[in-house]
Design a protein around this motif. Structure first.
Motif, mmCIF file in Angstrom:
data_model
loop_
_atom_site.group_PDB
_atom_site.id
_atom_site.type_symbol
_atom_site.label_atom_id
_atom_site.label_comp_id
_atom_site.label_asym_id
_atom_site.label_seq_id
_atom_site.Cartn_x
_atom_site.Cartn_y
_atom_site.Cartn_z
ATOM 1 N N TYR A 367 -25.272 4.626 6.160
ATOM 2 C CA TYR A 367 -24.603 4.715 7.458
ATOM 3 C C TYR A 367 -24.338 3.339 8.076
ATOM 4 O O TYR A 367 -23.837 3.268 9.203
ATOM 5 C CB TYR A 367 -25.449 5.552 8.430
ATOM 6 C CG TYR A 367 -25.759 6.927 7.898
ATOM 7 C CD1 TYR A 367 -24.783 7.922 7.866
ATOM 8 C CD2 TYR A 367 -27.017 7.224 7.382
ATOM 9 C CE1 TYR A 367 -25.056 9.177 7.353
ATOM 10 C CE2 TYR A 367 -27.303 8.483 6.869
ATOM 11 C CZ TYR A 367 -26.315 9.452 6.857
ATOM 12 O OH TYR A 367 -26.591 10.700 6.340
ATOM 13 N N CYS A 368 -24.684 2.287 7.360
ATOM 14 C CA CYS A 368 -24.559 0.933 7.912
ATOM 15 C C CYS A 368 -23.654 0.080 7.028
ATOM 16 O O CYS A 368 -23.546 0.310 5.828
ATOM 17 C CB CYS A 368 -25.934 0.276 8.024
ATOM 18 S SG CYS A 368 -27.067 1.142 9.137
ATOM 19 N N ASN A 369 -23.015 -0.909 7.637
ATOM 20 C CA ASN A 369 -22.166 -1.826 6.862
ATOM 21 C C ASN A 369 -22.453 -3.291 7.183
ATOM 22 O O ASN A 369 -21.733 -4.177 6.726
ATOM 23 C CB ASN A 369 -20.681 -1.520 7.107
ATOM 24 C CG ASN A 369 -20.262 -1.718 8.559
ATOM 25 O OD1 ASN A 369 -21.052 -2.147 9.412
ATOM 26 N ND2 ASN A 369 -19.005 -1.414 8.861
ATOM 27 N N SER A 370 -23.497 -3.553 7.990
ATOM 28 C CA SER A 370 -23.758 -4.930 8.403
ATOM 29 C C SER A 370 -25.185 -5.041 8.914
ATOM 30 O O SER A 370 -25.872 -4.038 9.147
ATOM 31 C CB SER A 370 -22.770 -5.349 9.498
ATOM 32 O OG SER A 370 -22.749 -4.390 10.541
ATOM 33 N N ILE A 371 -25.621 -6.299 9.078
ATOM 34 C CA ILE A 371 -26.947 -6.555 9.626
ATOM 35 C C ILE A 371 -26.869 -7.700 10.624
ATOM 36 O O ILE A 371 -25.935 -8.504 10.603
ATOM 37 C CB ILE A 371 -27.985 -6.915 8.529
ATOM 38 C CG1 ILE A 371 -27.586 -8.215 7.817
ATOM 39 C CG2 ILE A 371 -28.163 -5.775 7.540
ATOM 40 C CD1 ILE A 371 -28.630 -8.751 6.856
ATOM 41 N N ILE A 372 -27.855 -7.769 11.501
ATOM 42 C CA ILE A 372 -28.104 -8.960 12.299
ATOM 43 C C ILE A 372 -29.555 -9.362 12.038
ATOM 44 O O ILE A 372 -30.382 -8.540 11.626
ATOM 45 C CB ILE A 372 -27.848 -8.753 13.806
ATOM 46 C CG1 ILE A 372 -28.746 -7.651 14.371
ATOM 47 C CG2 ILE A 372 -26.396 -8.456 14.071
ATOM 48 C CD1 ILE A 372 -28.654 -7.508 15.887
ATOM 49 N N ILE A 373 -29.857 -10.650 12.229
ATOM 50 C CA ILE A 373 -31.231 -11.130 12.075
ATOM 51 C C ILE A 373 -31.662 -11.748 13.395
ATOM 52 O O ILE A 373 -31.032 -12.692 13.890
ATOM 53 C CB ILE A 373 -31.346 -12.159 10.935
ATOM 54 C CG1 ILE A 373 -30.870 -11.543 9.615
ATOM 55 C CG2 ILE A 373 -32.782 -12.637 10.799
ATOM 56 C CD1 ILE A 373 -30.894 -12.511 8.453
ATOM 57 N N LEU A 374 -32.723 -11.194 13.962
ATOM 58 C CA LEU A 374 -33.269 -11.708 15.218
ATOM 59 C C LEU A 374 -34.386 -12.691 14.900
ATOM 60 O O LEU A 374 -35.214 -12.433 14.026
ATOM 61 C CB LEU A 374 -33.831 -10.558 16.067
ATOM 62 C CG LEU A 374 -32.917 -9.344 16.278
ATOM 63 C CD1 LEU A 374 -33.598 -8.321 17.167
ATOM 64 C CD2 LEU A 374 -31.585 -9.774 16.885
ATOM 65 N N ASP A 375 -34.410 -13.832 15.608
ATOM 66 C CA ASP A 375 -35.507 -14.765 15.344
ATOM 67 C C ASP A 375 -36.796 -14.254 16.000
ATOM 68 O O ASP A 375 -36.808 -13.244 16.698
ATOM 69 C CB ASP A 375 -35.149 -16.182 15.780
ATOM 70 C CG ASP A 375 -35.032 -16.364 17.284
ATOM 71 O OD1 ASP A 375 -35.738 -15.663 18.029
ATOM 72 O OD2 ASP A 375 -34.229 -17.222 17.714
ATOM 73 N N GLU A 376 -37.874 -14.990 15.754
ATOM 74 C CA GLU A 376 -39.201 -14.499 16.148
ATOM 75 C C GLU A 376 -39.418 -14.479 17.656
ATOM 76 O O GLU A 376 -40.415 -13.928 18.133
ATOM 77 C CB GLU A 376 -40.290 -15.345 15.481
ATOM 78 C CG GLU A 376 -40.291 -16.818 15.862
ATOM 79 C CD GLU A 376 -39.439 -17.665 14.913
ATOM 80 O OE1 GLU A 376 -39.807 -18.831 14.693
ATOM 81 O OE2 GLU A 376 -38.407 -17.155 14.425
ATOM 82 N N PHE A 377 -38.496 -15.049 18.431
ATOM 83 C CA PHE A 377 -38.687 -15.126 19.885
ATOM 84 C C PHE A 377 -37.908 -14.054 20.644
ATOM 85 O O PHE A 377 -38.088 -13.901 21.853
ATOM 86 C CB PHE A 377 -38.266 -16.512 20.395
ATOM 87 C CG PHE A 377 -38.960 -17.643 19.682
ATOM 88 C CD1 PHE A 377 -40.320 -17.860 19.855
ATOM 89 C CD2 PHE A 377 -38.256 -18.460 18.813
ATOM 90 C CE1 PHE A 377 -40.968 -18.885 19.191
ATOM 91 C CE2 PHE A 377 -38.890 -19.493 18.145
ATOM 92 C CZ PHE A 377 -40.255 -19.714 18.329
#
Length: 388
Positions: A367-377
């Motif tokens: 159901y997904c076609n992309s990602i985001i990456i959140l930093d540790e903060f």
């Protein structure tokens, strides 16, 4: 000790080397990585030629009647010289004489008699003439070592009369899984406490999409000797990919088996969620990538790091991630402490996080076609905030 995402990518850059090359016909080279610079053997166009079906004329004859003294077809070598009051009929791609100052498209002239035409007033110098080298100059580098070949590069190669090209070999990849609780997806005799192995078919399909030679050698039993046997049988590969068996459980023997065969560990663990228990190493010239056993974690880590490894092995010189700026469609809360991968759907404007994110799930990427990456903060993203 687990390392950061940037450290992991840097180590991949420094430790993974490209493999050998082979010569293939250009028709079979699509999606391959070229292993040499390609220079133009000659200029394109090779001679001044007409961009239109029309008439070759002198500028001083604008608005006048002129006599047509010859017809020049595409592929003809003859070069008819014209003077004032004279012109030639010429076809698209035909050689343009040095005496021709402009090409007038046939639909813009008036036929007066059998060999007499009237020219329009607004004729411009060199209009509709394609000059030698305006597309490609002789000795210009057309394709650079490490570029991926696509249809556009095939066009260039064919235009230069190149029939075969040197490309890097496709990475040879061997996949196996570990864990006696796993069953092959075509095994009908499955117990309620067992699981179908989805990781291996997924990775197999993904690596085929990425133009690898890939083979599956089975599911290892939960003992070191069986794992070592499978590893040794895979040493002719450029890359061995396993999933599972690398965390701290009593039956997780995969890394121990690799270590006993002399694996040089490049990194052991990445500070990321999901996918921390990821190991990269080498035994002689064979690269080892141990992915997490959880299906979503395994696939996400492969997309972030496994693809880079394959690009390095295949000689690709463009090993960077392409990002698109989007607005997030809703508020998103996050637990601080580790960089976190969030899967979602990008519709061309908004990124919508998928409501399921557990690393053991198999349905998320459907159901997904992309990602985001959140930093540790990051603790929260607000609706309409810009994300990559």
């Amino acid at each position: 000790m687990a390392i950061s995402i940037k450290e992991a990518l840097s180590l991949i850059q420094n430790h993974i080397k490209k493999i050998g090359y082979e010569i293939v016909p250009i028709e079979n080279s699509v999606n391959r990585i070229i292993a040499c610079d390609v220079k133009a053997k000659f200029s394109m166009p090779r001679f001044n030629n007409s961009a239109m079906d029309g008439y070759g004329v002198k500028l001083s004859d604008s608005g006048k009647n002129i006599q047509i003294i010859d017809t020049i077809l595409a592929g003809s070598y003859k070069e008819t010289i014209i003077n004032n009051g004279k012109g030639i009929k010429i076809m698209t791609g035909a050689r343009v004489s040095s005496s021709v100052e402009a090409i007038v498209p046939k639909e813009l002239v008036k036929i007066v008699d059998e060999n007499i035409i009237k020219l329009p007033q607004d004729i411009k110098q060199n209009q509709h003439i394609r000059f030698v080298g305006e597309d490609i100059a002789k000795d210009e580098i057309l394709i650079f070592n490490g570029d991926k070949i696509n249809f556009a590069k095939i066009t260039i190669l064919a235009s230069q009369g190149i029939t075969h090209i040197k490309v890097f070999k496709k990475p040879k990849v061997t996949i196996f899984a570990s864990g006696e609780e796993l069953k092959l997806h075509y095994d009908k005799d499955i117990k309620e406490y067992q699981l179908y192995n989805s990781n291996t078919p997924t990775l197999l399909a993904r690596m085929k999409e990425l133009n690898c030679q890939v083979s599956f050698v089975g599911i290892a039993r939960d003992n070191i000797e069986n794992l070592k046997e499978m590893i040794v049988d895979s040493f002719d590969s450029d890359l061995i990919v396993t999933s599972g068996g690398i965390s701290v459980g009593d039956a997780d023997f995969t890394k121990e088996a690799f270590d006993s065969l002399g694996m040089h560990t490049i990194f052991d663990g990445i500070v990321i969620k999901p996918g921390k228990p990821t190991v990269l190493g080498k035994i002689k010239n064979t690269v080892i990538l141990n992915l997490p056993g959880n299906p979503l974690a395994s696939l996400l880590i492969f997309e972030l790091f496994g693809k880079i490894i394959l690009q390095k092995l295949s000689g690709n010189n463009k090993i960077c991630y392409n990002t698109i700026q989007a607005k997030i469609s809703q508020d998103l809360k996050n637990k601080r402490g580790r960089p976190t991968i969030i899967s979602g759907f990008f519709d061309g404007e908004y990124f919508t996080p998928y409501f399921k994110q557990s690393p053991g799930m198999v349905s998320v990427f459907n159901y997904c076609n992309s990602i985001i990456i959140l930093d540790e903060f990051v603790e929260k993203l607000k609706q309409n905030q810009i994300v990559n």
